[in-house]
Design a protein around this motif. Sequence first.
Motif, PDB file in Angstrom:
ATOM      1  N   GLY A 126       0.781  -1.236   0.000  1.00  0.00           N
ATOM      2  CA  GLY A 126       0.000   0.000   0.000  1.00  0.00           C
ATOM      3  C   GLY A 126       0.807   1.278   0.000  1.00  0.00           C
ATOM      4  O   GLY A 126       0.262   2.362   0.226  1.00  0.00           O
ATOM      5  N   ILE A 127       2.111   1.190  -0.260  1.00  0.00           N
ATOM      6  CA  ILE A 127       2.974   2.371  -0.271  1.00  0.00           C
ATOM      7  C   ILE A 127       3.036   2.960  -1.679  1.00  0.00           C
ATOM      8  O   ILE A 127       3.146   2.229  -2.672  1.00  0.00           O
ATOM      9  N   ASP A 128       2.990   4.270  -1.769  1.00  0.00           N
ATOM     10  CA  ASP A 128       3.140   4.968  -3.035  1.00  0.00           C
ATOM     11  C   ASP A 128       4.634   5.010  -3.371  1.00  0.00           C
ATOM     12  O   ASP A 128       5.369   5.872  -2.887  1.00  0.00           O
ATOM     13  N   SER A 129       5.070   4.049  -4.160  1.00  0.00           N
ATOM     14  CA  SER A 129       6.496   3.908  -4.474  1.00  0.00           C
ATOM     15  C   SER A 129       6.710   3.962  -5.982  1.00  0.00           C
ATOM     16  O   SER A 129       6.022   3.286  -6.745  1.00  0.00           O
ATOM     17  N   GLU A 130       7.679   4.793  -6.406  1.00  0.00           N
ATOM     18  CA  GLU A 130       7.991   4.944  -7.823  1.00  0.00           C
ATOM     19  C   GLU A 130       9.499   4.859  -8.037  1.00  0.00           C
ATOM     20  O   GLU A 130      10.279   5.070  -7.104  1.00  0.00           O
ATOM     21  N   VAL A 131       9.880   4.591  -9.285  1.00  0.00           N
ATOM     22  CA  VAL A 131      11.293   4.472  -9.650  1.00  0.00           C
ATOM     23  C   VAL A 131      11.607   5.452 -10.779  1.00  0.00           C
ATOM     24  O   VAL A 131      10.837   5.579 -11.739  1.00  0.00           O
ATOM     25  N   ALA A 132      12.722   6.152 -10.648  1.00  0.00           N
ATOM     26  CA  ALA A 132      13.206   7.042 -11.714  1.00  0.00           C
ATOM     27  C   ALA A 132      14.630   6.610 -12.071  1.00  0.00           C
ATOM     28  O   ALA A 132      15.442   6.331 -11.183  1.00  0.00           O
ATOM     29  N   VAL A 133      14.914   6.535 -13.364  1.00  0.00           N
ATOM     30  CA  VAL A 133      16.236   6.086 -13.808  1.00  0.00           C
ATOM     31  C   VAL A 133      16.890   7.139 -14.693  1.00  0.00           C
ATOM     32  O   VAL A 133      16.214   7.964 -15.311  1.00  0.00           O
ATOM     33  N   ASN A 134      18.200   7.079 -14.770  1.00  0.00           N
ATOM     34  CA  ASN A 134      18.943   8.051 -15.556  1.00  0.00           C
ATOM     35  C   ASN A 134      18.909   7.729 -17.041  1.00  0.00           C
ATOM     36  O   ASN A 134      18.874   8.625 -17.878  1.00  0.00           O
ATOM     37  N   PHE A 135      18.913   6.438 -17.371  1.00  0.00           N
ATOM     38  CA  PHE A 135      18.940   6.041 -18.777  1.00  0.00           C
ATOM     39  C   PHE A 135      18.073   4.818 -18.978  1.00  0.00           C
ATOM     40  O   PHE A 135      18.208   3.822 -18.271  1.00  0.00           O
ATOM     41  N   LEU A 136      17.189   4.901 -19.966  1.00  0.00           N
ATOM     42  CA  LEU A 136      16.255   3.820 -20.250  1.00  0.00           C
ATOM     43  C   LEU A 136      16.553   3.258 -21.630  1.00  0.00           C
ATOM     44  O   LEU A 136      16.459   3.961 -22.639  1.00  0.00           O
ATOM     45  N   TRP A 157      20.795  11.362 -25.660  1.00  0.00           N
ATOM     46  CA  TRP A 157      22.112  11.147 -26.263  1.00  0.00           C
ATOM     47  C   TRP A 157      23.223  11.876 -25.517  1.00  0.00           C
ATOM     48  O   TRP A 157      24.375  11.436 -25.532  1.00  0.00           O
ATOM     49  N   LEU A 158      22.895  12.943 -24.816  1.00  0.00           N
ATOM     50  CA  LEU A 158      23.879  13.609 -23.962  1.00  0.00           C
ATOM     51  C   LEU A 158      24.239  12.694 -22.790  1.00  0.00           C
ATOM     52  O   LEU A 158      25.416  12.567 -22.419  1.00  0.00           O
ATOM     53  N   THR A 159      23.224  12.028 -22.223  1.00  0.00           N
ATOM     54  CA  THR A 159      23.459  11.070 -21.144  1.00  0.00           C
ATOM     55  C   THR A 159      24.277   9.887 -21.648  1.00  0.00           C
ATOM     56  O   THR A 159      25.225   9.449 -20.990  1.00  0.00           O
ATOM     57  N   ALA A 160      23.911   9.379 -22.828  1.00  0.00           N
ATOM     58  CA  ALA A 160      24.649   8.259 -23.417  1.00  0.00           C
ATOM     59  C   ALA A 160      26.105   8.633 -23.657  1.00  0.00           C
ATOM     60  O   ALA A 160      27.019   7.829 -23.413  1.00  0.00           O
ATOM     61  N   ALA A 161      26.326   9.873 -24.110  1.00  0.00           N
ATOM     62  CA  ALA A 161      27.696  10.345 -24.343  1.00  0.00           C
ATOM     63  C   ALA A 161      28.495  10.375 -23.047  1.00  0.00           C
ATOM     64  O   ALA A 161      29.689  10.041 -23.024  1.00  0.00           O
ATOM     65  N   GLY A 162      27.841  10.772 -21.941  1.00  0.00           N
ATOM     66  CA  GLY A 162      28.506  10.785 -20.641  1.00  0.00           C
ATOM     67  C   GLY A 162      28.898   9.396 -20.187  1.00  0.00           C
ATOM     68  O   GLY A 162      30.010   9.178 -19.672  1.00  0.00           O
ATOM     69  N   ILE A 163      28.001   8.432 -20.397  1.00  0.00           N
ATOM     70  CA  ILE A 163      28.274   7.042 -20.012  1.00  0.00           C
ATOM     71  C   ILE A 163      29.440   6.491 -20.829  1.00  0.00           C
ATOM     72  O   ILE A 163      30.362   5.874 -20.286  1.00  0.00           O
ATOM     73  N   ILE A 164      29.414   6.734 -22.138  1.00  0.00           N
ATOM     74  CA  ILE A 164      30.474   6.233 -23.017  1.00  0.00           C
ATOM     75  C   ILE A 164      31.800   6.902 -22.693  1.00  0.00           C
ATOM     76  O   ILE A 164      32.862   6.251 -22.681  1.00  0.00           O
ATOM     77  N   SER A 165      31.766   8.188 -22.383  1.00  0.00           N
ATOM     78  CA  SER A 165      32.992   8.923 -22.058  1.00  0.00           C
ATOM     79  C   SER A 165      33.644   8.378 -20.794  1.00  0.00           C
ATOM     80  O   SER A 165      34.874   8.273 -20.711  1.00  0.00           O
ATOM     81  N   GLU A 166      32.818   8.046 -19.804  1.00  0.00           N
ATOM     82  CA  GLU A 166      33.368   7.479 -18.569  1.00  0.00           C
ATOM     83  C   GLU A 166      34.086   6.159 -18.852  1.00  0.00           C
ATOM     84  O   GLU A 166      35.153   5.880 -18.288  1.00  0.00           O
ATOM     85  N   ARG A 167      33.489   5.348 -19.703  1.00  0.00           N
ATOM     86  CA  ARG A 167      34.124   4.066 -20.037  1.00  0.00           C
ATOM     87  C   ARG A 167      35.440   4.280 -20.779  1.00  0.00           C
ATOM     88  O   ARG A 167      36.411   3.542 -20.585  1.00  0.00           O
ATOM     89  N   PHE A 168      35.469   5.304 -21.649  1.00  0.00           N
ATOM     90  CA  PHE A 168      36.704   5.617 -22.376  1.00  0.00           C
ATOM     91  C   PHE A 168      37.789   6.081 -21.410  1.00  0.00           C
ATOM     92  O   PHE A 168      38.955   5.684 -21.527  1.00  0.00           O
TER      93      PHE A 168
END
Length: 424
Positions: free
Chosen positions: A30-40, A58-69
């Motif tokens: 009975g709890i009002d619980s929601e989920v928000a994500v950075n990238f779907l 695509w800006l978020t995707a670029a950030g994720i890819i840049s971190e991996r690089f």
Amino acid sequence: MKILHLNTYAGNGGAGKACLRLSRALQKQGIDSEVAVNFLFNSNPEVHNLSNGFFTKWLTAAGIISERFLNKLFVKRLPIPFSIPLWGKNLSKNQLLSNTDIIHIHWINHAFLRPADVAKLVKLNKPLVWTFHDSNAFTGGCHVRYTCNHYQVECGNCPVLKNSNPSDLSHRIWKKKSTAYGDVDFTIVAPSRWMANSVLESKMLKSKHIINIPNTLDTEIFKPRSRTESREKLGIAPDKFILMSGFMPSRKDLHKGTSYLIEALEIFAREHHIELEKVELIIFGNRDTKDMPDFPVKTTFLGTISEEEQLAICYSAADVFMAPSLEDNLPYTVMESLACGTPVVGFTTGGIPDMVQHQVNGYLAEYRSSADLAAGISWVFKQSERELLRSNARNSVMENFSGERVAEQHIRLYKTLLNEHISA
């Protein structure tokens, strides 16, 4: 009471699963619980996407890819995940967060929330809860620590970095985290006792409020099924002793302990005089079989299984699930297997002892001992009352990790935090 959970991805990896499963369990109470994500990656009506729109996505995707690089530039080629928090989002003015009562953070790496972004959440004047799904929050970058204890001081001289010295990148990241989190009042949820103890040993966060609440799963999906029917569906021989295990990328993989499983199977076959044709190893989660090692018994690779119903069938088809991981917080494969009534053999490490009771619902082997891992396989193989073992496995999950039980523990925490917030 309204709860908003924040995670980088929806349902991807252990943290993504844990976040969604907890939210669903809370909703059932009975709890009002929601989920928000950075990238779907794919459309999902169950979650809020914080990277809506073509440009933002695509800006978020670029950030994720840049971190991996960046990782490739600074981190050695080791199977130890390391995050450099270079990009992130300021959510202090986000309407979703403004309209909730409690903000519950989960896994926030990959260009989502940097330490400074977490500190900015204080402006929202909401109770903050953070579940630690790995060690990254209190280290200088690594997610899996193994025997490294540098986090107990201030990191530095990092064995993972190419350029390691007392003031290296890990030390600088550690200092940024320590500064950012110093004035932030948040409650840490540790899914395992091992994680709780690790936080208490860290110089950075040992003074924070820490509570041990496990992850949960849907026990209506992960439940015992007919072993005969499960094997028929998977095309597995009905009369074999079936061992099952999760993702095994290569013999050199450290995190999952592949080499120890190989040695354990060799010892099991050699010292316990087992006819190899009566034993089969089933592995799911492997993306391909190009780099797979040679196992000493017949091995079948099922590939990646995304449907939970199908995964439950896999667990139900096995006689024993092997968990040779060298470090894991509260591995879902262990919990899911036990929920399906399949005993587990694994090392005494991480959160595995929180779930496996030695010679009750499985076998806890001495850490890094292939011989004891083999003894565990033999113990299950020789059990005359396997149905009792399966019953013990299922009952242990229902008593400790069911959605209702875990949701209740979170609700008690939330209510306490809200009462303290109101009276402050």
